[in-house]
Design an enzyme around this catalytic site. Sequence first.
Site, mmCIF file in Angstrom:
data_model
loop_
_atom_site.group_PDB
_atom_site.id
_atom_site.type_symbol
_atom_site.label_atom_id
_atom_site.label_comp_id
_atom_site.label_asym_id
_atom_site.label_seq_id
_atom_site.Cartn_x
_atom_site.Cartn_y
_atom_site.Cartn_z
ATOM 1 N N ASP A 43 12.564 -6.184 -15.565
ATOM 2 C CA ASP A 43 13.082 -5.621 -14.010
ATOM 3 C C ASP A 43 13.095 -3.924 -14.613
ATOM 4 O O ASP A 43 12.087 -3.523 -15.306
ATOM 5 C CB ASP A 43 14.373 -5.800 -13.845
ATOM 6 C CG ASP A 43 15.447 -5.759 -15.302
ATOM 7 O OD1 ASP A 43 15.125 -4.723 -16.240
ATOM 8 O OD2 ASP A 43 15.905 -6.521 -15.623
ATOM 9 N N GLU A 51 -8.598 -1.151 -5.752
ATOM 10 C CA GLU A 51 -9.137 -1.948 -5.701
ATOM 11 C C GLU A 51 -10.261 -2.204 -4.959
ATOM 12 O O GLU A 51 -9.813 -2.624 -3.912
ATOM 13 C CB GLU A 51 -8.119 -3.555 -5.713
ATOM 14 C CG GLU A 51 -8.682 -4.172 -6.869
ATOM 15 C CD GLU A 51 -7.624 -5.696 -5.836
ATOM 16 O OE1 GLU A 51 -7.870 -6.923 -7.215
ATOM 17 O OE2 GLU A 51 -6.884 -5.549 -5.117
ATOM 18 N N ASP A 60 -4.370 -1.891 -3.034
ATOM 19 C CA ASP A 60 -4.900 -3.164 -3.214
ATOM 20 C C ASP A 60 -5.129 -4.281 -2.663
ATOM 21 O O ASP A 60 -5.228 -3.653 -1.073
ATOM 22 C CB ASP A 60 -3.296 -4.568 -3.550
ATOM 23 C CG ASP A 60 -3.630 -5.935 -3.705
ATOM 24 O OD1 ASP A 60 -4.223 -6.025 -4.434
ATOM 25 O OD2 ASP A 60 -3.181 -6.339 -2.270
ATOM 26 N N ASP A 111 2.225 0.534 -6.341
ATOM 27 C CA ASP A 111 0.807 -0.766 -6.099
ATOM 28 C C ASP A 111 1.355 -0.339 -4.630
ATOM 29 O O ASP A 111 2.695 -1.224 -3.901
ATOM 30 C CB ASP A 111 1.377 -2.007 -7.091
ATOM 31 C CG ASP A 111 0.145 -2.943 -6.956
ATOM 32 O OD1 ASP A 111 -0.973 -2.789 -5.625
ATOM 33 O OD2 ASP A 111 -0.410 -3.356 -8.148
ATOM 34 N N HIS A 122 -3.943 -7.401 -14.063
ATOM 35 C CA HIS A 122 -2.896 -8.454 -14.483
ATOM 36 C C HIS A 122 -3.672 -10.508 -13.507
ATOM 37 O O HIS A 122 -3.200 -11.038 -13.560
ATOM 38 C CB HIS A 122 -1.971 -8.185 -13.192
ATOM 39 C CG HIS A 122 -2.350 -8.135 -12.017
ATOM 40 N ND1 HIS A 122 -2.879 -6.884 -11.788
ATOM 41 C CD2 HIS A 122 -2.111 -8.474 -11.140
ATOM 42 C CE1 HIS A 122 -2.637 -6.851 -10.090
ATOM 43 N NE2 HIS A 122 -2.215 -7.539 -9.785
ATOM 44 N N ASP A 123 -5.109 -9.543 -13.072
ATOM 45 C CA ASP A 123 -5.900 -10.829 -12.262
ATOM 46 C C ASP A 123 -6.457 -11.809 -13.419
ATOM 47 O O ASP A 123 -7.393 -12.196 -13.090
ATOM 48 C CB ASP A 123 -6.290 -10.297 -11.470
ATOM 49 C CG ASP A 123 -5.748 -9.537 -10.615
ATOM 50 O OD1 ASP A 123 -4.477 -10.215 -10.342
ATOM 51 O OD2 ASP A 123 -5.622 -9.118 -9.375
ATOM 52 N N ASP A 147 13.388 -7.644 -20.175
ATOM 53 C CA ASP A 147 14.528 -7.752 -18.998
ATOM 54 C C ASP A 147 15.569 -6.923 -19.485
ATOM 55 O O ASP A 147 16.476 -7.578 -20.401
ATOM 56 C CB ASP A 147 14.231 -9.607 -19.124
ATOM 57 C CG ASP A 147 15.792 -9.576 -18.665
ATOM 58 O OD1 ASP A 147 15.923 -9.208 -17.621
ATOM 59 O OD2 ASP A 147 15.943 -10.830 -18.897
ATOM 60 N N ASP A 163 18.494 -11.816 -16.590
ATOM 61 C CA ASP A 163 18.697 -13.576 -15.973
ATOM 62 C C ASP A 163 16.711 -13.824 -16.265
ATOM 63 O O ASP A 163 16.674 -14.922 -15.547
ATOM 64 C CB ASP A 163 18.781 -12.405 -14.563
ATOM 65 C CG ASP A 163 17.233 -11.946 -14.016
ATOM 66 O OD1 ASP A 163 16.517 -11.269 -14.991
ATOM 67 O OD2 ASP A 163 16.958 -10.867 -12.913
#
Length: 534
Positions: free
Chosen positions: A32, A239, A198, A101, A311-312, A24, A28
């Site tokens: 990013d 994917e 995806d 992605d 990430h899954d 970050d 915040d």
Amino acid sequence: MLNEKFNSFLSWHIYQVYPRSFYDSDGDGIGDLAGVTAKLDYLKELGINAIWLCPCFKSPNVDNGYDVADYRDIMDEFGTMADMQKLIDALHSRDMKLILDLVPNHTSDQHKWFQESRKSKDNPYSDYYYWYDTPPNDWQSMFGGSAYSFDEVRGQYYLHSYAPQQPDLNWENPKVVQEIQAVVDFWVDMGADGFRIDVIDQISKDFEGNRNCFGPHLHEYIQALFGRKKTEHIFTVGECWAGELEEIRRHIGQDRGELSTLFQFGHLNYGRADKFTPKPGSLTQLWNCIRYWDETMQNNELLFSVFTDNHDNGWMLERLGSRQYRYESACCIAAMMYLLRGVCFVYQGQEIGMLNPSYSTIEQFRDVESINMYQALCKEMSPERAMEKINFGSRDNQRRPFCWDGTKHAGFTTGTPWIPVHSECKTCNLEKDRASEKSVWQFYRDILHLRMAHPALTVGRFAPVAPRDTNYCAFTRTEGDEQFLVVCNFETPQELKIDGAKGKLILSNYGLIEKTNHYYAPYEVAVFRRTLHG
Ligand code: GLC
């Protein structure tokens, strides 16, 4: 033989960035694009030469960016198009590539197309989605419940394979195909070097066969996206849950004008009965699987992709490695996978040997899948038992902020992180790992740099040495007169008498001491190099 383009991808070391949780830059609490740019030198030092950025487009974030509201703009929390341009320039000036992605199966319900589509049955966008007076089948959403929801505005049901806020696009409408083509072209013109696509297998539905994927027009659609002059130079990874060789070939055969490679997921299920239920698994299973696939893909002139995490899914190290031998087993998995022949994908945090955190309440989770699952589980079992399952299988395990150091919020942000940081970030973080004599990071770096220095480890032939079902793995990689022998022992210490000359030991996780016997310690890795024919 792989053609020149596909062959060149064998040298790509792709780092998957989950931007929300990487770094970050503005306090915040949300990672990013400027944060990614700030860490490119870090990635370069590790030996990375490409990044795959999880979705960074405008989104209300019901599914952390996999619900896109505008494919041509950046999510507010991540920055602006100018930040994206800076990131692309910073990557290219370092000779690094950008993989975006692409989410073509569904949009956010906030996307203009859906907002228009729901208005009436006869507006220009009315057929951009699947609308029905009554649901045509009983398909279920991947996040629980029916895959059909009623829209009050239009007075009809629409299909959503994921959350109700993620309506599926109707690819049978040629305008949808053109819209997504234009999105691809927009980003290629901006400088994207490739795409991860995806749930690509879902863009064509097999309504007749009652399957929400692998429909009759799938290949036509993929070719429409990537079989064009405009896209012939880019890298694409799908994917896709294709399991059979012939099906895989239809997606990534070099003459198909479709994808460069795809993720094959079989090995991710070792160590679990289902996503939320552990079941004993072993590195032997992993060896059997990769041994078969690396050889099969090579013999069929197909590009393999090598990955253990994303990430899954919870960390593979947790399921197939060992907490007691965290360093040794992390190195063992890394050597076994990343010295194979294939495009390498490393998920953020893997390079420091992250393990699953543990929490006691669902309030510490953010993922829509985990929260829905927890509620469903609580109807069948105690909240404690349900939490155990969530701790094991939650996608948040991999989505917590990257642990840069042991300071407050793991050095990820100066603000309040959008999700609590990893419960063990004081013991497992980059700064601590790099300073350790047993540094997983250093081992990853060594492997990636070895690959960069030796074509045998990228384009070289793969040949298994250890047979199936062994409690160790061994294979060679050969190009010209250079040969590497990779030996990875699994959990049990044992004598391993590998046939043939080995050469000089050049990489080990037990010290670079020339081996004088055949003894291998738990998870010991030994990589030997030799020159053939004298
Ligand atoms: C893919 C993504 C996952 C997302 C889903 C819906 O499986 O990897 O994170 O939730 O598609 O887009």
